[in-house]
Write an enzyme that holds these catalytic residues in place. Structure first.
Site, short mmCIF file in Angstrom:
data_model
loop_
_atom_site.label_atom_id
_atom_site.label_comp_id
_atom_site.label_asym_id
_atom_site.label_seq_id
_atom_site.Cartn_x
_atom_site.Cartn_y
_atom_site.Cartn_z
N ASP A 106 -11.73 1.08 -2.68
CA ASP A 106 -9.55 1.05 -2.80
C ASP A 106 -9.61 1.37 -1.76
O ASP A 106 -8.99 2.55 -1.39
CB ASP A 106 -8.83 1.64 -3.74
N ASN A 122 1.22 -1.36 0.30
CA ASN A 122 0.24 -0.04 -0.02
C ASN A 122 1.05 1.01 0.14
O ASN A 122 1.70 0.89 -0.56
CB ASN A 122 -1.15 -0.06 1.16
N HIS A 158 3.19 -0.08 -2.92
CA HIS A 158 3.31 -1.29 -2.73
C HIS A 158 5.53 -1.60 -2.96
O HIS A 158 5.58 -2.36 -3.53
CB HIS A 158 2.67 -2.47 -4.55
N GLU A 161 -6.73 -7.59 0.55
CA GLU A 161 -5.35 -7.00 0.83
C GLU A 161 -5.28 -7.06 2.37
O GLU A 161 -5.29 -6.58 2.76
CB GLU A 161 -4.15 -6.49 0.14
N HIS A 219 -1.28 -9.84 -3.45
CA HIS A 219 -2.16 -8.86 -3.96
C HIS A 219 -3.13 -9.81 -5.15
O HIS A 219 -2.67 -9.99 -6.36
CB HIS A 219 -1.16 -8.11 -4.63
C1 GLA Z 1 -3.73 -1.55 -4.50
C2 GLA Z 1 -4.07 -0.09 -4.45
C3 GLA Z 1 -4.33 0.29 -5.57
C4 GLA Z 1 -3.97 -0.06 -6.97
C5 GLA Z 1 -3.41 -1.35 -6.84
C6 GLA Z 1 -2.57 -2.08 -8.40
O1 GLA Z 1 -5.21 -2.03 -4.31
O2 GLA Z 1 -4.78 0.14 -3.28
O3 GLA Z 1 -4.94 1.81 -5.30
O4 GLA Z 1 -2.74 0.32 -7.73
O5 GLA Z 1 -2.64 -1.71 -5.34
O6 GLA Z 1 -3.11 -1.34 -9.12
#
Ligand code: GLA
Length: 376
Positions: A273, A106, A132, A340, A201
């Site tokens: 998200d 994250n 990430h 996640e 992920h």
């Molecule tokens: C995570 C993030 C998203 C995006 C994805 C990958 O879930 O929270 O915003 O970046 O990874 O695309």
């Protein structure tokens, strides 16, 4: 000739039954070559098979490549997005399909944090922020791996200064399969104080990868609160009640039901998200529910349990139809969802969030289980 006694006969039969059951329950792990990196390093793929589940995990990014699960009629489908071969995994820097994400999963705001009075700067790979683990996170590294009972253990050494993080970190991840569940266990140690947030992920589509979108899937997340974000998707620091918002999944709700509501958070992320604060017991080692997903069309049910304090629910908003995945399937917006399990985003800059610091002498350990069943 001696006749064997009835008692001996019964005993032999019992041994045969136990032995047969043992063989059936043993599962199977096999290893083969999946491909090679441009500089020649071979990438291995491990296939894990149990009575009703089959999973494949590779050494590039310690990624879950496929996960085959039966539907309500016993029909198998691969329920995670990905590619058929190695190369597209290595050229796709955006999706993190199936990867173990680290050293810090994250976002970290402004790509910087202070630890023990010293400032650390990380590569910014998401606007002004680090996402990430930076440009070359754990998802893009080649892990070493060996077979373990019912699974595979992968190891990665992330050197002091890797992507700007302090301390040499040794991370180990174990994927194991049982009759109805995939378990991922994470372990880590460090030789200097550092920060750590590890997750997987995987993008799930319980109807099968490439089979439409997840908007009709029915989701439950037993969280009273979530961590709202700013336009850069960095938490504001508040823990906000989900009550009366599109983030209330305490009762089962189709993913698409409120996704187009006029809500600032949904606008920022072009869908869901968001990190949810899980109601856990706080000792860090007990598994608690993170989410449940039902695919009404196929009856497949996924329950996610974890020892982690949060879960990022991401509704595949940035999939835009430009990706050709397994079997040439085009992955459009909302083609899958991610759950996640993790510590909260930007924790190194948010002292009120649970700490993500790891010190020498401490052993980090977390568990996430993905449990499958079906409903009529
Ligand atoms: C995570 C993030 C998203 C995006 C994805 C990958 O879930 O929270 O915003 O970046 O990874 O695309």
């Amino acid at each position: 000739m001696h006749r064997i006694s009835r008692k001996a006969f019964a005993y032999i039969c019992l041994l045969c039954i136990i032995g047969f059951q043992g063989l059936c329950m043993q599962g199977e792990v096999t290893k083969s070559v999946f491909g090679a990196m441009p500089y020649g390093t071979e990438i291995y793929i491990f296939t894990l098979k149990e009575s009703t589940l089959k999973a494949r995990v590779m050494t590039y990014g310690a990624r879950l490549v496929s996960l085959e699960v039966p539907d309500r009629n016993g029909k198998m489908a691969d329920v995670v997005l990905g590619y058929d071969s190695l190369t597209p995994y290595t050229t796709d820097s955006k999706t993190y399909f199936g990867a173990i994400v680290g050293r810090y999963a994250n976002r970290i705001g402004h790509g910087t944090f202070v630890l023990d009075g010293k400032r650390y700067d990380l590569p910014k790979n998401d606007g002004d922020n680090t996402l990430h683990g930076g440009t070359v996170g754990f998802d893009k590294r080649v892990w070493t791996a060996h077979e373990i009972p019912h699974g595979v253990e992968l190891t990665l050494i992330s050197n002091n200064g890797d992507q700007g993080f302090p301390g040499t970190l040794t991370a180990r991840v174990r994927y194991t399969l049982s009759a109805h569940a995939l378990k991922i266990e994470y372990f880590a140690t460090t030789d200097a104080n550092t920060v750590l947030n590890l997750t997987n992920h995987s993008y799930f589509n319980l109807a099968g990868e490439g089979q439409g979108n997840i908007l009709n899937d029915v989701l439950t997340i037993p969280a009273e609160r979530y961590t709202p974000v700013n336009a850069g998707l960095i938490p504001t620091g508040q823990l906000t009640s989900v009550a009366g918002t599109p983030f209330d999944f305490r009762t089962p709700m189709p993913v698409g039901k409120r996704i187009d509501e006029d809500n600032e958070q949904l606008h920022f992320a072009k869908g869901y998200d968001e990190n949810f604060v899980l109601n856990h017991r706080g000792d860090g080692q007990a598994l608690h529910d993170a989410a449940r997903v039902l695919s009404p069309q196929t009856g497949r049910v996924l329950v996610v349990k974890t020892t982690q304090p949060g879960v990022q629910f991401y509704s595949g908003n940035f999939l835009d139809g430009t990706i050709h995945g397994k079997h040439g399937h085009v992955y459009a917006k909302h083609a899958a969802l991610c759950l996640e399990t993790q510590h909260f985003p930007d924790s190194p800059n948010q002292p009120q969030f649970p700490s993500t610091e790891l010190k020498p002498g401490q052993a980090f350990h977390s568990i996430t289980e993905y449990i499958f069943s079906t409903e009529r």
